[in-house]
Scaffold this active site. Sequence first.
Site, short mmCIF file in Angstrom:
data_model
loop_
_atom_site.label_atom_id
_atom_site.label_comp_id
_atom_site.label_asym_id
_atom_site.label_seq_id
_atom_site.Cartn_x
_atom_site.Cartn_y
_atom_site.Cartn_z
N HIS A 27 34.35 38.89 35.41
CA HIS A 27 34.27 37.89 36.48
C HIS A 27 33.02 37.05 36.28
O HIS A 27 31.94 37.59 36.04
CB HIS A 27 34.24 38.58 37.85
CG HIS A 27 34.21 37.61 38.98
ND1 HIS A 27 35.34 36.90 39.37
CD2 HIS A 27 33.21 37.19 39.78
CE1 HIS A 27 35.01 36.09 40.37
NE2 HIS A 27 33.72 36.25 40.64
N SER A 45 30.04 39.53 35.19
CA SER A 45 30.10 40.98 35.45
C SER A 45 31.37 41.56 34.85
O SER A 45 32.46 40.98 35.01
CB SER A 45 30.13 41.26 36.95
OG SER A 45 29.06 40.64 37.62
N ASN A 85 38.00 44.21 34.34
CA ASN A 85 38.03 42.75 34.54
C ASN A 85 36.68 42.16 34.19
O ASN A 85 35.66 42.83 34.28
CB ASN A 85 38.36 42.43 36.00
CG ASN A 85 38.51 40.94 36.26
OD1 ASN A 85 39.10 40.21 35.44
ND2 ASN A 85 38.00 40.46 37.38
N ASP A 138 37.69 41.66 43.18
CA ASP A 138 36.37 41.55 42.52
C ASP A 138 35.37 42.54 43.12
O ASP A 138 34.16 42.27 43.15
CB ASP A 138 35.82 40.12 42.60
CG ASP A 138 36.73 39.11 41.91
OD1 ASP A 138 37.39 39.49 40.92
OD2 ASP A 138 36.81 37.96 42.37
C1 GAR Z 1 36.28 33.48 32.05
O1 GAR Z 1 35.11 32.76 32.32
C2 GAR Z 1 36.43 34.62 33.05
O2 GAR Z 1 35.21 35.15 33.48
C3 GAR Z 1 37.14 33.95 34.18
O3 GAR Z 1 38.04 33.05 33.58
C4 GAR Z 1 37.49 32.63 32.32
C5 GAR Z 1 38.57 32.80 31.27
O4 GAR Z 1 38.16 32.32 30.03
N1 GAR Z 1 37.82 34.89 34.99
C6 GAR Z 1 37.94 34.78 36.31
O5 GAR Z 1 37.52 33.85 36.92
C7 GAR Z 1 38.68 35.92 36.96
N2 GAR Z 1 38.49 35.90 38.38
P1 GAR Z 1 38.94 32.72 28.70
O6 GAR Z 1 40.43 32.53 29.00
O7 GAR Z 1 38.45 31.71 27.71
O8 GAR Z 1 38.61 34.12 28.36
#
Ligand code: GAR
Length: 228
Positions: A116, A143, A114, A152
Amino acid sequence: MVQENHLPPLRIVVVISGNGSNLQAIIDASQSKLAVEICAVISNRPKAYGLQRAVIAGIKCHTIDHTEYSGRETFGAKLKQTIDQYNPDLIVLAGFMRVLSDDFVRNYPGRILNIHPSLLPKYRGLNTHAKAIAANDAYHGASVHFVTETLDGGPVIVQARLPILANDNVESLAQRVQDQEHKIYVEALQWLSQRRLIWSDGALTLDGKPLLQPIVINSEEVNEPQIV
Ligand code: GAR
């Protein structure tokens, strides 16, 4: 892509919920230096833009709309059934915004990754950028970690750390963090595809040495990683 070391590419399934910019970074890298085969992209949201990115790249797509399932367990069972038909080495969560059931996670020890948007263990869950700004933190980041039953909470592989600027707001900070996410996610996948990064019984090794704390990349550029 055949690797110089003759290892087969890592077979991955990418699971998303939204825009899919991390997915795009992985697609782009897989077309050049990164030895992964993206077998399928799965979204829990039918309108996720990431699905279009996958279609453009010629990757098989599935939508499993979580609102059509009675709970985490039934959703997780359908997700497992869909994933397992591809027999992937690794499941890559890339902006997947649902909490997975413990049963689902237990099916794939050391095989779910994942990203985060925080310097874990700080700010698990949602609204991480706002929390970092509200706390007046000097640094924020992202991370890449293995997924365990603790939200997480699995072992962190690599973090991108960047300063919070005086004029940052949630949007500007999120954008700067995301730019780094794309780099560290590809980097972690590279180490896994080269079998340099290994998870065994909950312990991580990189190049044969225990990875006792995450590799931290301390700038807005990803240079050669420093093992501390
Ligand atoms: C990213 O910033 C990722 O880190 C976050 O969602 C965004 C997705 O962007 N993920 C979380 O918050 C998971 N808990 P993307 O769809 O453009 O890759």
